[in-house]
Scaffold this motif. Structure first.
Motif, PDB file in Angstrom:
ATOM      1  N   ALA A  21       0.824  -1.213   0.000  1.00 52.66           N
ATOM      2  CA  ALA A  21       0.000   0.000   0.000  1.00 52.66           C
ATOM      3  C   ALA A  21       0.861   1.267   0.000  1.00 52.66           C
ATOM      4  CB  ALA A  21      -0.905  -0.033   1.233  1.00 52.66           C
ATOM      5  N   ALA A  22       1.840   1.326   0.900  1.00 51.30           N
ATOM      6  CA  ALA A  22       2.643   2.539   1.047  1.00 51.30           C
ATOM      7  C   ALA A  22       3.538   2.759  -0.180  1.00 51.30           C
ATOM      8  CB  ALA A  22       3.492   2.439   2.314  1.00 51.30           C
TER       9      ALA A  22
ATOM     10  N   ASP B  35       9.778  -5.536  -5.956  1.00 44.61           N
ATOM     11  CA  ASP B  35       9.173  -6.402  -4.926  1.00 44.61           C
ATOM     12  C   ASP B  35       9.576  -7.844  -5.195  1.00 44.61           C
ATOM     13  OD1 ASP B  35       7.255  -7.880  -3.219  1.00 44.61           O
ATOM     14  OD2 ASP B  35       6.316  -5.918  -2.978  1.00 44.61           O
TER      15      ASP B  35
ATOM     16  N   ASN C 199     -10.738  -2.937   4.074  1.00 44.00           N
ATOM     17  CA  ASN C 199     -11.182  -1.775   4.856  1.00 44.00           C
ATOM     18  C   ASN C 199     -10.132  -0.703   4.591  1.00 44.00           C
ATOM     19  OD1 ASN C 199     -11.453  -1.220   8.471  1.00 44.00           O
ATOM     20  ND2 ASN C 199     -12.102   0.012   6.740  1.00 44.00           N
TER      21      ASN C 199
ATOM     22  N   THR D  42       9.417  -9.824   5.897  1.00 48.74           N
ATOM     23  CA  THR D  42      10.799 -10.225   6.138  1.00 48.74           C
ATOM     24  C   THR D  42      11.529  -9.492   7.268  1.00 48.74           C
ATOM     25  OG1 THR D  42      11.452  -8.620   4.476  1.00 48.74           O
ATOM     26  CG2 THR D  42      11.219 -10.911   3.753  1.00 48.74           C
TER      27      THR D  42
ATOM     28  N   GLU E  25       4.131   0.478   7.323  1.00 48.31           N
ATOM     29  CA  GLU E  25       4.190  -0.310   8.556  1.00 48.31           C
ATOM     30  C   GLU E  25       5.613  -0.465   9.098  1.00 48.31           C
ATOM     31  OE1 GLU E  25       1.680  -3.807   8.257  1.00 48.31           O
ATOM     32  OE2 GLU E  25       2.846  -4.743   9.840  1.00 48.31           O
TER      33      GLU E  25
ATOM     34  N   GLY F  45      -9.171   0.158   9.415  1.00 52.17           N
ATOM     35  CA  GLY F  45      -8.831   0.977   8.257  1.00 52.17           C
ATOM     36  C   GLY F  45      -7.738   1.999   8.530  1.00 52.17           C
TER      37      GLY F  45
ATOM     38  N   PHE G 150      -4.130   1.175   6.780  1.00 49.03           N
ATOM     39  CA  PHE G 150      -4.006   1.580   5.375  1.00 49.03           C
ATOM     40  C   PHE G 150      -3.928   3.109   5.269  1.00 49.03           C
ATOM     41  CE2 PHE G 150      -5.754  -2.652   3.831  1.00 49.03           C
ATOM     42  CZ  PHE G 150      -4.515  -3.058   3.368  1.00 49.03           C
TER      43      PHE G 150
HETATM   44  P1  FDA Z   1       2.896  -4.259   3.034  1.00 48.41           P
HETATM   45  O1  FDA Z   1       3.207  -5.387   3.940  1.00 48.41           O
HETATM   46  O2  FDA Z   1       1.508  -4.088   2.543  1.00 48.41           O
HETATM   47  O3  FDA Z   1       3.836  -4.296   1.765  1.00 48.41           O
HETATM   48  C1  FDA Z   1       5.194  -4.601   1.841  1.00 48.41           C
HETATM   49  C2  FDA Z   1       5.656  -5.097   0.483  1.00 48.41           C
HETATM   50  O4  FDA Z   1       7.070  -5.259   0.530  1.00 48.41           O
HETATM   51  C3  FDA Z   1       5.073  -6.454   0.100  1.00 48.41           C
HETATM   52  O5  FDA Z   1       4.563  -6.394  -1.210  1.00 48.41           O
HETATM   53  C4  FDA Z   1       6.256  -7.424   0.223  1.00 48.41           C
HETATM   54  O6  FDA Z   1       6.211  -8.473  -0.724  1.00 48.41           O
HETATM   55  C5  FDA Z   1       7.435  -6.494  -0.045  1.00 48.41           C
HETATM   56  N1  FDA Z   1       8.689  -6.937   0.568  1.00 48.41           N
HETATM   57  C6  FDA Z   1       8.902  -7.312   1.857  1.00 48.41           C
HETATM   58  N2  FDA Z   1      10.184  -7.644   2.035  1.00 48.41           N
HETATM   59  C7  FDA Z   1      10.800  -7.471   0.836  1.00 48.41           C
HETATM   60  C8  FDA Z   1      12.135  -7.666   0.390  1.00 48.41           C
HETATM   61  N3  FDA Z   1      13.086  -8.089   1.220  1.00 48.41           N
HETATM   62  N4  FDA Z   1      12.415  -7.409  -0.909  1.00 48.41           N
HETATM   63  C9  FDA Z   1      11.457  -6.995  -1.773  1.00 48.41           C
HETATM   64  N5  FDA Z   1      10.176  -6.792  -1.400  1.00 48.41           N
HETATM   65  C10 FDA Z   1       9.863  -7.023  -0.108  1.00 48.41           C
HETATM   66  N6  FDA Z   1      -5.241  -2.615   7.504  1.00 48.41           N
HETATM   67  C11 FDA Z   1      -6.315  -1.805   7.277  1.00 48.41           C
HETATM   68  O7  FDA Z   1      -6.188  -0.586   7.385  1.00 48.41           O
HETATM   69  N7  FDA Z   1      -7.518  -2.353   6.909  1.00 48.41           N
HETATM   70  C12 FDA Z   1      -7.703  -3.692   6.768  1.00 48.41           C
HETATM   71  O8  FDA Z   1      -8.783  -4.148   6.366  1.00 48.41           O
HETATM   72  C13 FDA Z   1      -6.600  -4.545   7.061  1.00 48.41           C
HETATM   73  N8  FDA Z   1      -6.745  -5.898   7.019  1.00 48.41           N
HETATM   74  C14 FDA Z   1      -5.659  -6.705   7.206  1.00 48.41           C
HETATM   75  C15 FDA Z   1      -5.828  -8.092   7.147  1.00 48.41           C
HETATM   76  C16 FDA Z   1      -4.733  -8.923   7.325  1.00 48.41           C
HETATM   77  C17 FDA Z   1      -4.927 -10.424   7.277  1.00 48.41           C
HETATM   78  C18 FDA Z   1      -3.453  -8.357   7.551  1.00 48.41           C
HETATM   79  C19 FDA Z   1      -2.242  -9.221   7.710  1.00 48.41           C
HETATM   80  C20 FDA Z   1      -3.294  -6.976   7.644  1.00 48.41           C
HETATM   81  C21 FDA Z   1      -4.389  -6.138   7.486  1.00 48.41           C
HETATM   82  N9  FDA Z   1      -4.262  -4.756   7.595  1.00 48.41           N
HETATM   83  C22 FDA Z   1      -5.365  -3.950   7.383  1.00 48.41           C
HETATM   84  C23 FDA Z   1      -2.954  -4.114   7.828  1.00 48.41           C
HETATM   85  C24 FDA Z   1      -2.377  -3.633   6.477  1.00 48.41           C
HETATM   86  O9  FDA Z   1      -2.436  -4.704   5.555  1.00 48.41           O
HETATM   87  C25 FDA Z   1      -0.935  -3.157   6.616  1.00 48.41           C
HETATM   88  O10 FDA Z   1      -0.842  -2.230   7.662  1.00 48.41           O
HETATM   89  C26 FDA Z   1      -0.460  -2.516   5.320  1.00 48.41           C
HETATM   90  O11 FDA Z   1      -0.529  -3.476   4.281  1.00 48.41           O
HETATM   91  C27 FDA Z   1       0.960  -1.987   5.425  1.00 48.41           C
HETATM   92  O12 FDA Z   1       1.337  -1.495   4.179  1.00 48.41           O
HETATM   93  P2  FDA Z   1       2.869  -1.429   3.765  1.00 48.41           P
HETATM   94  O13 FDA Z   1       2.864  -0.967   2.343  1.00 48.41           O
HETATM   95  O14 FDA Z   1       3.646  -0.676   4.759  1.00 48.41           O
HETATM   96  O15 FDA Z   1       3.395  -2.930   3.836  1.00 48.41           O
END
Ligand code: FDA
Length: 393
Positions: free
Chosen positions: A14-15, A34, A52, A171, A366, A376, A379
């Motif tokens: 997302a970010a 990624d 959400n 990771t 995150e 929500g 996100f």
């Molecule tokens: P995010 O984890 O989304 O993305 C990180 C990316 O980096 C991934 O694509 C990964 O593959 C990549 N990556 C990681 N390590 C790497 C590496 N070494 N090399 C290359 N790429 C790498 N929040 C909310 O607001 N509403 C909701 O409905 C939900 N529901 C929800 C359900 C479930 C089951 C979970 C686990 C989490 C939620 N969340 C949520 C939380 C939300 O998903 C979370 O806070 C955000 O996805 C964080 O976004 P980021 O972009 O920071 O990390």
């Protein structure tokens, strides 16, 4: 020869995608890397497949961080209304479920498709299934060594999220990069996670798994009124996930199991009306039968109301108001929705998300020590921090 670009973003979540859109719109050449097969995998599974995607009431008070002020700037400059505007421009149907939580009507995939289209329109390139082996500082920026070769960029954005759900590719990469550049990381732990009970408590709750009830869950001065669910390992449901982010090993939480009912008054009235009814029968009219059974056995108030001492009814009412639980632990990163802690906000500029001591290096989403409540907020932080960095890189 290394490939050259203006901005490398590691992490197409997302970010990272929001950052790519904003930087691309400013005319920057952006490459998003990624290691996963698909972008936005957590978006896809979020909100039960409906994402959400924000909370219309999101405010700084809905976020946990060692510095509660840090999130204010980014959240003020990119609000839930801004994201909702984007969703509506793409014709994505949405609805408010409860407590300001906005969901897609159809599928979370609509949000991913929207972000990918915005990225394409902004000219940002996405490279999936690409591993990063090292990151170095150079005279002009950074060199990122990847499985597809080295890439040089003036700005590097780390958007790799936290440690939750390792089987989806989480990771802890961001913390390693922070440490590589000498930045402090606030100790991480699982947040928004089911809590577990010890075997003795589980045995005492036999028959309860599957029972759901609305409660007020409290830890210290923090409280959430939402649903709670008994599970085979302990307790879950929104109220428990919320309070889990505040709970620490060894702490007790209290649960008000009947927040809408004055149980002492109710039982007194029922006794006047018909003293022959059993306590459990009266309780069962206001809560799941199995829970009524459990409370009656724990409080030793079995039998007809007329035969139960007033003192015991008071004790039962108090028990229901302040049901005390000392969780044995949590289910950990395996099921945690988020990671608490992360890159120390003292190390970052709150307007740009850049490391104060490493010009051009940004951390968003995150990975940073900013964690939202359930509903929500996480996100919204990803969009807002991605937007802030996208304006600066
Ligand atoms: P995010 O984890 O989304 O993305 C990180 C990316 O980096 C991934 O694509 C990964 O593959 C990549 N990556 C990681 N390590 C790497 C590496 N070494 N090399 C290359 N790429 C790498 N929040 C909310 O607001 N509403 C909701 O409905 C939900 N529901 C929800 C359900 C479930 C089951 C979970 C686990 C989490 C939620 N969340 C949520 C939380 C939300 O998903 C979370 O806070 C955000 O996805 C964080 O976004 P980021 O972009 O920071 O990390």
């Amino acid at each position: 020869m290394a490939e050259k670009t203006d901005v490398v973003i590691i992490g197409a979540g997302a970010a990272g995608m929001m950052c790519a859109i904003e930087a691309g719109k400013r005319g920057r050449r952006v490459l998003v890397i990624d290691h996963a097969r698909a972008p936005g995998e957590k978006i896809r599974i979020s909100g039960g497949g409906r994402c959400n995607f924000t909370n219309i009431h999101a405010e700084p008070r809905n976020f946990l961080s060692q510095n509660p002020h840090f999130c204010k700037s980014a959240l003020a400059r990119y609000t839930p209304r801004n994201f909702l505007g984007l969703v509506e421009r793409h014709g994505i149907a949405w609805h408010e479920k409860t407590l300001g939580q906005l969901f897609c009507d159809h599928s979370a995939k609509d949000i991913i498709a929207m972000l990918l289209k915005e990225m394409r329109d902004a000219g940002a390139e996405l490279r999936l299934m690409t591993e990063v082996s090292s990151v170095e500082k150079t005279a002009t920026g950074f060199r990122v060594s990847t499985s597809g070769g080295p890439v040089d960029a003036a700005s590097l954005v780390i958007a790799t999220g936290g440690k939750s759900i390792p089987k989806m590719g989480a990771t802890g990469f961001a913390y390693r990069i922070a440490e590589l550049f000498g930045l402090r990381v606030v100790e991480t732990r699982p947040g928004l996670v089911p809590l577990t009970l010890d075997p003795q408590s589980l045995a005492a709750h036999e028959g309860m798994p599957g029972v759901a009830v609305e409660v007020v869950a409290r830890h210290g001065k923090t409280e959430f009124r939402e649903a709670m669910l008994f599970t085979h390992r302990g307790l879950s449901g929104p109220a428990i996930l919320q309070i889990s982010s505040f709970w620490r090993e060894g702490d007790e939480i209290t649960l008000h199991l009947q927040p809408d009912v004055d149980l002492a008054a109710l039982l007194a009235a029922a006794r006047k009306e018909n003293g022959r009814q059993a306590v459990q029968t009266v309780l069962s009219e206001h809560m799941p039968r199995k829970l009524a059974q459990l409370l009656v056995s724990q409080s030793d108030v079995d039998g007809p109301l007329a035969e139960v001492a007033g003192r015991k009814i008071e004790m039962l009412a108090d028990h229901v108001r302040r049901w005390r639980i000392r969780p044995a632990g949590s289910e950990g990163y395996r099921t945690a929705e988020v990671t608490l802690g992360g890159v120390d906000t003292d190390e970052l500029d709150s307007r740009t998300m850049a490391a104060k001591s490493v010009p051009g290096l940004h951390f968003i989403g995150e990975a940073v020590d900013v964690t939202g409540w359930l509903g929500g907020y996480n996100f919204q932080w990803a969009w807002a921090s991605g937007h802030a960095a996208g304006q600066a890189v």
